[in-house]
Design a protein around this motif. Sequence first.
Motif, PDB file in Angstrom:
ATOM      1  N   ASP A 165      31.064  47.256  34.706  1.00 22.24           N
ATOM      2  CA  ASP A 165      31.783  46.667  35.845  1.00 22.24           C
ATOM      3  C   ASP A 165      33.290  46.811  35.658  1.00 22.24           C
ATOM      4  O   ASP A 165      34.028  47.171  36.605  1.00 22.24           O
ATOM      5  N   ASN A 166      33.758  46.523  34.426  1.00 23.95           N
ATOM      6  CA  ASN A 166      35.190  46.670  34.166  1.00 23.95           C
ATOM      7  C   ASN A 166      35.639  48.116  34.334  1.00 23.95           C
ATOM      8  O   ASN A 166      36.704  48.399  34.901  1.00 23.95           O
ATOM      9  N   LEU A 167      34.816  49.040  33.838  1.00 21.50           N
ATOM     10  CA  LEU A 167      35.142  50.451  33.979  1.00 21.50           C
ATOM     11  C   LEU A 167      35.151  50.869  35.445  1.00 21.50           C
ATOM     12  O   LEU A 167      36.036  51.631  35.886  1.00 21.50           O
ATOM     13  N   THR A 168      34.177  50.345  36.170  1.00 24.28           N
ATOM     14  CA  THR A 168      34.126  50.680  37.616  1.00 24.28           C
ATOM     15  C   THR A 168      35.370  50.143  38.323  1.00 24.28           C
ATOM     16  O   THR A 168      35.976  50.834  39.156  1.00 24.28           O
ATOM     17  N   MET A 169      35.721  48.914  37.954  1.00 30.15           N
ATOM     18  CA  MET A 169      36.927  48.333  38.564  1.00 30.15           C
ATOM     19  C   MET A 169      38.157  49.134  38.176  1.00 30.15           C
ATOM     20  O   MET A 169      39.033  49.413  39.020  1.00 30.15           O
ATOM     21  N   LYS A 170      38.245  49.542  36.901  1.00 32.15           N
ATOM     22  CA  LYS A 170      39.385  50.333  36.454  1.00 32.15           C
ATOM     23  C   LYS A 170      39.422  51.681  37.178  1.00 32.15           C
ATOM     24  O   LYS A 170      40.487  52.167  37.581  1.00 32.15           O
TER      25      LYS A 170
END
Length: 203
Positions: A165-170
């Motif tokens: 999720d963090n990677l997707t947000m980034k």
Amino acid sequence: MPPKKKGKGKGKGKGKKKGKKDDATLELEDKYKRTMDEIEALKDHLAIRKEYTRRAQSASHQVQERMSKAETMLQEHVSDQKSINADMTRQYKTMQTEMGLKIHHLEAELIRTRTHLDMTKEELKSTQEERDRMVKERDEEIHSLNIKVSSMEKAYEVILREALDNLTMKITDARKQWENKTTHIHGKAKQVLLELGLNPLDI
């Protein structure tokens, strides 16, 4: 022996006496003859008795010899029987002693075998208990590990999901930033081209 006869006498008186003497003589001779016959009969009887006695003595002697031989054989038999009995008694005592020693040895061997069997049973029981304990500990450890693995899997899943999720947000933020920068660059490029008098559409 019969008495001698006297010569013939004369006269009737003498004849009568002579007849009486002849009768007495005949009677005496008859008695003598009977006596001699009885003596001969007694001699024969005595000879027969002697023969019977001789035969009886011979038979008695033979019987005594047989009895002596029988007694000798009996004594030899008794002696042999005593020797046999003594030998059998000795063999029986020897066999009894050997049998007693064998029984004692077997009893001692049986005690050792039972002791070894009891020790083996105890060792087997202890081994089974140890195996059961190790199996139980292994099962508990496996169960605990399964729980830990399950917990770690869930934790890793959460971590991976959060990281994704963090990677997707980034990535989304980076794309927006890149798009913004690209739009800004395009705007500047258009402005430069326009300032240079060029039509961006012709390029």
